[in-house]
Design a protein around this motif. Structure first.
Motif, PDB file in Angstrom:
ATOM      1  N   ARG A 137      29.284 -14.131   9.453  1.00  0.00           N
ATOM      2  CA  ARG A 137      30.547 -14.882   9.562  1.00  0.00           C
ATOM      3  C   ARG A 137      31.466 -14.264  10.612  1.00  0.00           C
ATOM      4  O   ARG A 137      32.072 -14.977  11.416  1.00  0.00           O
ATOM      5  CB  ARG A 137      31.259 -14.927   8.208  1.00  0.00           C
ATOM      6  N   LEU A 138      31.562 -12.941  10.614  1.00  0.00           N
ATOM      7  CA  LEU A 138      32.425 -12.272  11.588  1.00  0.00           C
ATOM      8  C   LEU A 138      31.875 -12.410  13.005  1.00  0.00           C
ATOM      9  O   LEU A 138      32.636 -12.572  13.962  1.00  0.00           O
ATOM     10  CB  LEU A 138      32.611 -10.804  11.223  1.00  0.00           C
ATOM     11  N   ARG A 139      30.556 -12.365  13.137  1.00  0.00           N
ATOM     12  CA  ARG A 139      29.938 -12.546  14.461  1.00  0.00           C
ATOM     13  C   ARG A 139      30.236 -13.949  14.997  1.00  0.00           C
ATOM     14  O   ARG A 139      30.602 -14.117  16.160  1.00  0.00           O
ATOM     15  CB  ARG A 139      28.433 -12.286  14.384  1.00  0.00           C
ATOM     16  N   ARG A 140      30.096 -14.963  14.145  1.00  0.00           N
ATOM     17  CA  ARG A 140      30.410 -16.342  14.576  1.00  0.00           C
ATOM     18  C   ARG A 140      31.889 -16.485  14.936  1.00  0.00           C
ATOM     19  O   ARG A 140      32.241 -17.121  15.931  1.00  0.00           O
ATOM     20  CB  ARG A 140      30.036 -17.344  13.482  1.00  0.00           C
TER      21      ARG A 140
ATOM     22  N   ALA B 224      30.140  -9.773  20.307  1.00  0.00           N
ATOM     23  CA  ALA B 224      29.242 -10.125  19.198  1.00  0.00           C
ATOM     24  C   ALA B 224      28.440  -8.915  18.724  1.00  0.00           C
ATOM     25  O   ALA B 224      28.297  -8.687  17.513  1.00  0.00           O
ATOM     26  CB  ALA B 224      28.306 -11.257  19.612  1.00  0.00           C
ATOM     27  N   VAL B 225      27.936  -8.130  19.649  1.00  0.00           N
ATOM     28  CA  VAL B 225      27.149  -6.944  19.276  1.00  0.00           C
ATOM     29  C   VAL B 225      28.029  -5.923  18.562  1.00  0.00           C
ATOM     30  O   VAL B 225      27.666  -5.383  17.512  1.00  0.00           O
ATOM     31  CB  VAL B 225      26.469  -6.316  20.518  1.00  0.00           C
ATOM     32  N   ILE B 226      29.208  -5.664  19.114  1.00  0.00           N
ATOM     33  CA  ILE B 226      30.098  -4.671  18.514  1.00  0.00           C
ATOM     34  C   ILE B 226      30.529  -5.096  17.117  1.00  0.00           C
ATOM     35  O   ILE B 226      30.468  -4.304  16.166  1.00  0.00           O
ATOM     36  CB  ILE B 226      31.309  -4.412  19.434  1.00  0.00           C
ATOM     37  N   VAL B 227      30.948  -6.329  16.960  1.00  0.00           N
ATOM     38  CA  VAL B 227      31.361  -6.817  15.643  1.00  0.00           C
ATOM     39  C   VAL B 227      30.199  -6.721  14.652  1.00  0.00           C
ATOM     40  O   VAL B 227      30.360  -6.256  13.521  1.00  0.00           O
ATOM     41  CB  VAL B 227      31.909  -8.259  15.728  1.00  0.00           C
ATOM     42  N   SER B 228      29.008  -7.129  15.080  1.00  0.00           N
ATOM     43  CA  SER B 228      27.828  -7.059  14.206  1.00  0.00           C
ATOM     44  C   SER B 228      27.540  -5.636  13.766  1.00  0.00           C
ATOM     45  O   SER B 228      27.295  -5.369  12.580  1.00  0.00           O
ATOM     46  CB  SER B 228      26.596  -7.627  14.918  1.00  0.00           C
ATOM     47  N   GLU B 229      27.549  -4.713  14.710  1.00  0.00           N
ATOM     48  CA  GLU B 229      27.221  -3.322  14.387  1.00  0.00           C
ATOM     49  C   GLU B 229      28.259  -2.690  13.477  1.00  0.00           C
ATOM     50  O   GLU B 229      27.914  -2.019  12.504  1.00  0.00           O
ATOM     51  CB  GLU B 229      27.068  -2.500  15.674  1.00  0.00           C
ATOM     52  N   LEU B 230      29.542  -2.902  13.785  1.00  0.00           N
ATOM     53  CA  LEU B 230      30.583  -2.279  12.966  1.00  0.00           C
ATOM     54  C   LEU B 230      30.620  -2.867  11.561  1.00  0.00           C
ATOM     55  O   LEU B 230      30.759  -2.133  10.579  1.00  0.00           O
ATOM     56  CB  LEU B 230      31.941  -2.406  13.652  1.00  0.00           C
ATOM     57  N   ALA B 231      30.486  -4.174  11.440  1.00  0.00           N
ATOM     58  CA  ALA B 231      30.474  -4.798  10.112  1.00  0.00           C
ATOM     59  C   ALA B 231      29.233  -4.375   9.321  1.00  0.00           C
ATOM     60  O   ALA B 231      29.314  -4.105   8.120  1.00  0.00           O
ATOM     61  CB  ALA B 231      30.537  -6.313  10.240  1.00  0.00           C
ATOM     62  N   THR B 232      28.094  -4.295   9.991  1.00  0.00           N
ATOM     63  CA  THR B 232      26.866  -3.858   9.323  1.00  0.00           C
ATOM     64  C   THR B 232      27.008  -2.428   8.809  1.00  0.00           C
ATOM     65  O   THR B 232      26.569  -2.116   7.696  1.00  0.00           O
ATOM     66  CB  THR B 232      25.658  -3.970  10.275  1.00  0.00           C
TER      67      THR B 232
ATOM     68  N   ALA C 297      25.586   3.856  18.982  1.00  0.00           N
ATOM     69  CA  ALA C 297      25.194   4.010  20.389  1.00  0.00           C
ATOM     70  C   ALA C 297      25.336   2.672  21.120  1.00  0.00           C
ATOM     71  O   ALA C 297      25.750   2.633  22.286  1.00  0.00           O
ATOM     72  CB  ALA C 297      23.759   4.527  20.489  1.00  0.00           C
ATOM     73  N   LEU C 298      25.021   1.578  20.443  1.00  0.00           N
ATOM     74  CA  LEU C 298      25.220   0.255  21.039  1.00  0.00           C
ATOM     75  C   LEU C 298      26.702  -0.051  21.236  1.00  0.00           C
ATOM     76  O   LEU C 298      27.101  -0.589  22.275  1.00  0.00           O
ATOM     77  CB  LEU C 298      24.589  -0.834  20.161  1.00  0.00           C
ATOM     78  N   VAL C 299      27.513   0.291  20.254  1.00  0.00           N
ATOM     79  CA  VAL C 299      28.955   0.088  20.385  1.00  0.00           C
ATOM     80  C   VAL C 299      29.466   0.853  21.602  1.00  0.00           C
ATOM     81  O   VAL C 299      30.218   0.320  22.416  1.00  0.00           O
ATOM     82  CB  VAL C 299      29.698   0.521  19.100  1.00  0.00           C
TER      83      VAL C 299
END
Length: 162
Positions: free
Chosen positions: A51-54, A74-82, A136-138
């Motif tokens: 949901r946050l990624r969208r 999108a990558v940063i939000v996904s990684e941090l939320a995960t 590392a991705l962030v």
């Protein structure tokens, strides 16, 4: 470049006295970080990540950001939320997006506890792992990132150049 600030037990912490609800966002915003675009508070669950990624992609498209900036967001939000869902133990998480003319700042806060790794990461052994390289991705997608943790939770911020 990333910075991690994690006080020892009993040391300094963020927000010892909970501010009134109207001031809670301001405590997370440093001067000069730009205009708040969106704040989303969700239960920390796998569903929250998608949901946050969208939401992040919709904000990027609505602001007319480049494809590269949208992907970074999108990558940063996904990684941090995960990370919150998998590692914090927090029941909820809050994401805030702020923007100015040159940057987009992603802030993710949880109310979990920082857990130090018991031993240093062995990078060579981790290369084939399916996960475990999120921060590392962030770092790769941001021009600056910080982690602040306390007894009240963790705040991670990543700045994307536009």
């Amino acid at each position: 470049m990333s910075y991690v600030t994690c006080p020892s037990p009993g040391g300094a912490s963020l927000g010892v006295d909970e501010p009134p609800r109207s001031e809670r966002l301001r405590e997370r915003v440093s001067p000069g970080t730009g205009r708040v675009l969106v704040v989303a508070a969700l239960q920390a669950s796998p569903h929250a990540v998608s949901r946050l990624r969208r939401l992040a992609r919709a904000v990027a498209r609505g602001r007319g950001l480049s494809a590269a900036a949208e992907e970074a967001l999108a990558v940063i939000v996904s990684e941090l939320a995960t990370n919150v869902v998998l590692h914090s133990g927090s029941a909820d998480l809050t994401m805030m997006l702020q923007s100015d003319d040159a940057t987009l700042t992603v802030s993710v806060r949880d109310r979990g506890r920082w857990r130090e790794r018991p031993s240093p990461r062995c990078e060579e052994a981790d290369m084939d792992a399916e996960f475990g390289r999120g921060f590392a991705l962030v770092d790769a997608y941001s021009v600056d990132s910080t982690v602040r943790c306390s007894d009240e939770g963790t705040l991670v911020r990543a700045v994307i150049a536009l």
